[in-house]
Design a protein around this motif. Structure first.
Motif, PDB file in Angstrom:
ATOM      1  N   SER A   1       0.930  -1.139   0.054  1.00 27.52           N
ATOM      2  CA  SER A   1      -0.036   0.205  -0.114  1.00 27.52           C
ATOM      3  C   SER A   1       0.822   1.381   0.097  1.00 27.52           C
ATOM      4  N   LEU A   2       2.124   1.098   0.207  1.00 28.98           N
ATOM      5  CA  LEU A   2       2.976   2.199   0.349  1.00 28.98           C
ATOM      6  C   LEU A   2       3.382   2.999  -0.940  1.00 28.98           C
ATOM      7  N   ALA A   3       3.234   4.223  -1.175  1.00 30.89           N
ATOM      8  CA  ALA A   3       3.669   4.710  -2.446  1.00 30.89           C
ATOM      9  C   ALA A   3       4.929   4.559  -2.975  1.00 30.89           C
ATOM     10  N   ARG A   4       5.904   4.347  -2.023  1.00 32.19           N
ATOM     11  CA  ARG A   4       7.390   4.216  -2.474  1.00 32.19           C
ATOM     12  C   ARG A   4       7.789   3.196  -1.381  1.00 32.19           C
ATOM     13  N   LYS A   5       9.010   2.776  -1.801  1.00 34.41           N
ATOM     14  CA  LYS A   5       9.684   1.676  -1.023  1.00 34.41           C
ATOM     15  C   LYS A   5      10.469   2.356   0.267  1.00 34.41           C
ATOM     16  N   PRO A   6      10.068   1.463   1.447  1.00 33.81           N
ATOM     17  CA  PRO A   6      10.485   2.001   2.771  1.00 33.81           C
ATOM     18  C   PRO A   6      11.753   1.975   2.678  1.00 33.81           C
ATOM     19  N   ARG A   7      12.653   2.713   3.621  1.00 29.92           N
ATOM     20  CA  ARG A   7      13.979   2.783   3.708  1.00 29.92           C
ATOM     21  C   ARG A   7      14.712   1.418   4.378  1.00 29.92           C
ATOM     22  N   ILE A   8      13.777   1.024   5.475  1.00 28.22           N
ATOM     23  CA  ILE A   8      13.999  -0.110   6.274  1.00 28.22           C
ATOM     24  C   ILE A   8      12.965  -0.930   6.984  1.00 28.22           C
ATOM     25  N   VAL A   9      12.914  -2.095   7.090  1.00 28.00           N
ATOM     26  CA  VAL A   9      11.923  -2.601   7.907  1.00 28.00           C
ATOM     27  C   VAL A   9      12.597  -3.124   9.266  1.00 28.00           C
ATOM     28  N   VAL A  10      11.815  -2.690  10.359  1.00 30.04           N
ATOM     29  CA  VAL A  10      12.528  -3.225  11.657  1.00 30.04           C
ATOM     30  C   VAL A  10      11.416  -3.867  12.225  1.00 30.04           C
ATOM     31  N   THR A  11      11.708  -5.215  12.845  1.00 32.10           N
ATOM     32  CA  THR A  11      10.695  -5.881  13.145  1.00 32.10           C
ATOM     33  C   THR A  11      11.157  -6.559  15.045  1.00 32.10           C
ATOM     34  N   ASP A  12      10.177  -6.944  15.740  1.00 32.55           N
ATOM     35  CA  ASP A  12      10.495  -7.582  16.884  1.00 32.55           C
ATOM     36  C   ASP A  12      10.755  -9.018  16.522  1.00 32.55           C
ATOM     37  N   SER A  13      12.051  -9.394  17.355  1.00 32.27           N
ATOM     38  CA  SER A  13      12.619 -10.512  16.989  1.00 32.27           C
ATOM     39  C   SER A  13      11.839 -11.894  16.966  1.00 32.27           C
ATOM     40  N   GLN A  14      10.769 -11.862  17.765  1.00 33.87           N
ATOM     41  CA  GLN A  14      10.004 -12.968  17.587  1.00 33.87           C
ATOM     42  C   GLN A  14       9.254 -13.395  16.401  1.00 33.87           C
ATOM     43  N   ALA A  15       9.311 -12.077  15.572  1.00 30.36           N
ATOM     44  CA  ALA A  15       8.299 -12.180  14.266  1.00 30.36           C
ATOM     45  C   ALA A  15       9.457 -12.403  13.051  1.00 30.36           C
ATOM     46  N   PHE A  16      10.849 -12.704  13.325  1.00 37.34           N
ATOM     47  CA  PHE A  16      11.721 -12.421  12.369  1.00 37.34           C
ATOM     48  C   PHE A  16      11.625 -13.456  11.226  1.00 37.34           C
ATOM     49  N   ALA A  17      11.158 -14.660  11.527  1.00 39.15           N
ATOM     50  CA  ALA A  17      11.170 -15.586  10.349  1.00 39.15           C
ATOM     51  C   ALA A  17       9.959 -15.073   9.253  1.00 39.15           C
ATOM     52  N   ARG A  18       8.828 -14.538   9.852  1.00 34.15           N
ATOM     53  CA  ARG A  18       7.663 -14.300   8.897  1.00 34.15           C
ATOM     54  C   ARG A  18       8.104 -12.987   8.038  1.00 34.15           C
ATOM     55  N   VAL A  19       8.582 -11.955   8.932  1.00 42.65           N
ATOM     56  CA  VAL A  19       8.969 -10.692   8.408  1.00 42.65           C
ATOM     57  C   VAL A  19       9.958 -10.859   7.229  1.00 42.65           C
ATOM     58  N   ALA A  20      10.943 -11.720   7.382  1.00 40.03           N
ATOM     59  CA  ALA A  20      11.764 -11.912   6.612  1.00 40.03           C
ATOM     60  C   ALA A  20      11.351 -12.611   5.163  1.00 40.03           C
ATOM     61  N   GLN A  21      10.477 -13.247   5.311  1.00 39.11           N
ATOM     62  CA  GLN A  21       9.669 -14.094   4.358  1.00 39.11           C
ATOM     63  C   GLN A  21       9.023 -12.940   3.222  1.00 39.11           C
ATOM     64  N   ASP A  22       8.320 -12.110   4.360  1.00 34.82           N
ATOM     65  CA  ASP A  22       7.310 -11.067   3.501  1.00 34.82           C
ATOM     66  C   ASP A  22       8.003  -9.723   3.071  1.00 34.82           C
ATOM     67  N   THR A  23       9.251  -9.573   3.529  1.00 27.41           N
ATOM     68  CA  THR A  23       9.928  -8.474   3.277  1.00 27.41           C
ATOM     69  C   THR A  23      10.820  -8.719   1.823  1.00 27.41           C
ATOM     70  N   PRO A  24      10.417  -7.828   0.582  1.00 28.06           N
ATOM     71  CA  PRO A  24      11.316  -8.216  -0.554  1.00 28.06           C
ATOM     72  C   PRO A  24      12.797  -7.898  -0.179  1.00 28.06           C
ATOM     73  N   ARG A  25      13.769  -8.685  -0.988  1.00 30.54           N
ATOM     74  CA  ARG A  25      15.086  -8.853  -0.589  1.00 30.54           C
ATOM     75  C   ARG A  25      15.653  -7.509  -0.784  1.00 30.54           C
ATOM     76  N   ASP A  26      15.200  -6.536  -1.602  1.00 29.27           N
ATOM     77  CA  ASP A  26      15.633  -5.218  -1.798  1.00 29.27           C
ATOM     78  C   ASP A  26      15.435  -4.189  -0.800  1.00 29.27           C
ATOM     79  N   ILE A  27      14.791  -4.779  -0.026  1.00 28.16           N
ATOM     80  CA  ILE A  27      14.353  -3.712   1.228  1.00 28.16           C
ATOM     81  C   ILE A  27      15.235  -4.248   2.351  1.00 28.16           C
ATOM     82  N   PRO A  28      15.971  -3.417   3.029  1.00 26.11           N
ATOM     83  CA  PRO A  28      16.976  -3.710   4.212  1.00 26.11           C
ATOM     84  C   PRO A  28      15.790  -3.997   5.397  1.00 26.11           C
TER      85      PRO A  28
END
Length: 414
Positions: A242-269
């Motif tokens: 839904s974002l108009a442009r790519k975010p600079r970075i995604v920061v997650t709680d460690s306990q959601a690491f696996a899902r967030v890594a899967q759902d975050t495109p590889r070109d987004i830090p």
């Protein structure tokens, strides 16, 4: 119990000012005079303060501080020795020390001992003569005591609240200019950047509020004129699309690491709050280097899981359930786990082959660095929750990419 205000500065981010001195030197009375409140218990009976007492307040123009009242350094008996030990432990989190000399009895070996320990830790110190209004005290006494201590002393009467403003000025002059010069996330982003913060809301999340690392990261994003977008891990895909442009970075709680890594495109830090705090509060390089010790563990080795605060354990608690399960899965065999929480490490620190420490959000940087230095001196490897979880899930290299120096260290250790 009074609840913390929503706009209060977290205790761990406040300047920690500790008051030291012998029993009945007037430490508690001085705190009451400085704060202009009766917040510390005062009694003519020696040894009234038994454990360190922490009081958050504002001291202008410094701002938010924590004043720490300590037990007398000359306490006696078996219990007294334990109290003195706790008083010395306070030095590990002290940013500024105030040493009180009793104007009725003068400088003793106890005062010289605590001053020596303060200096060993390179803590700025303010010297005070309390009870300067008592009969028999003279300015000549002060001069002699200053020579013996090799510090200037400010004359006060805590009981009559004399000399308190001068003392406050000296505290302000001696206070470190910044207790946290290390960045949280501000140096990784630019004004106008979008930062997506992933905050799981489950039974471990506190009702009606966010945990400190999440709050502080949001504030740091806003302080650097970037845009904070907060979402749950279940909504991350929709949020990113839904974002108009790519975010600079995604920061997650460690306990959601696996899902967030899967759902975050590889070109987004992508990284975690815990990894950001490892850099902000401690020594990320030391924690990343500690990862290699995991491969060297043997069956039966002892592993310490250390938390800086005490909290109610959940059914699937991160420290007592998840981390031990992940480590066993990595190793393929069992090791012995022990746990510590609160004020410090256990006495038998040398018995452990690895320490896995929490993110340290409830302690200040000084104490976290002290804990890490204890482990380094004993050659005991240490990782923190965020670094360990990312490693356990096979995504540590990616989680460190936003911090090039740490990523380089990990790639050289791999």
């Amino acid at each position: 119990m009074q609840k913390a205000s929503l706009n209060e500065t977290p205790t761990a981010s406040r300047l920690h000012i500790a008051i030291f001195g012998r029993r009945n030197a007037g430490k508690s009375s001085l705190i009451n005079a400085i704060t202009n409140q009766d917040i510390a218990l005062v009694s003519p009976v020696a040894g009234t303060t038994t454990d360190p007492v922490f009081k958050a307040m504002e001291l202008l123009p410094i701002g938010p501080v924590v004043i720490i009242d300590t037990a007398g350094i000359d306490d006696e008996g078996e219990l007294g020795e334990l109290r003195v030990k706790k008083t010395y432990q306070v030095l590990n989190k002290t940013d500024l020390a105030v040493l009180i000399i009793d104007g009725m009895t003068g400088v003793t070996d106890y005062d010289l001992e605590i001053l020596g320990r303060i200096r060993e830790k390179n803590i700025p110190v303010v010297g005070v003569v309390n009870k300067c209004d008592v009969a028999g005290y003279t300015p000549e006494d002060k001069k002699n005591w200053e020579k013996r201590l090799n510090i200037n002393l400010i004359e006060v009467s805590a009981l009559k609240r004399q000399g308190i403003e001068e003392l406050k000025r000296e505290i302000i002059n001696k206070a470190p200019s910044s207790i946290s010069e290390h960045p949280l996330i501000g140096d990784l982003i630019s004004p106008g950047d979008i930062v997506v913060l992933v905050v799981p809301i489950d039974k471990a999340a506190p009702k009606g509020r966010l945990i400190l690392p999440q709050q502080q990261t949001i504030r740091d994003v806003l302080d650097h004129n970037a845009i904070a977008v907060v979402t749950k891990e279940t909504e991350l895909k929709n949020t990113l699309s839904s974002l108009a442009r790519k975010p600079r970075i995604v920061v997650t709680d460690s306990q959601a690491f696996a899902r967030v890594a899967q759902d975050t495109p590889r070109d987004i830090p992508m990284t975690s709050f815990s990894i950001l705090f490892a850099r902000y509060k401690g020594d990320l390089a030391q924690l990343v280097e500690g990862v290699k010790a995991i491969k060297n563990l043997k069956p039966g080795d002892r592993v310490l899981i250390a938390e800086a605060c005490t909290h109610h354990r959940q059914e699937d608690d991160i420290g007592t359930v998840k981390i031990p399960r992940w480590l066993r899965q990595i190793l393929g065999f069992d090791v012995q786990f022990e746990w510590s929480s609160g004020f410090g490490f256990p006495e038998n620190l040398e018995d452990f082959k690895l320490v896995i420490h929490c993110g340290g959000c409830m302690i200040n940087r000084k104490e976290m660095l002290y804990r890490l230095s204890l482990l380094k001196r004993r050659n005991i490897p240490v990782v923190n929750y965020g670094v360990f979880i990312a490693y356990a899930l096979g995504i540590l290299e990616r989680a460190l990419e936003p911090i090039p120096e740490a990523a380089l260290l990990f790639s050289s250790e791999s």
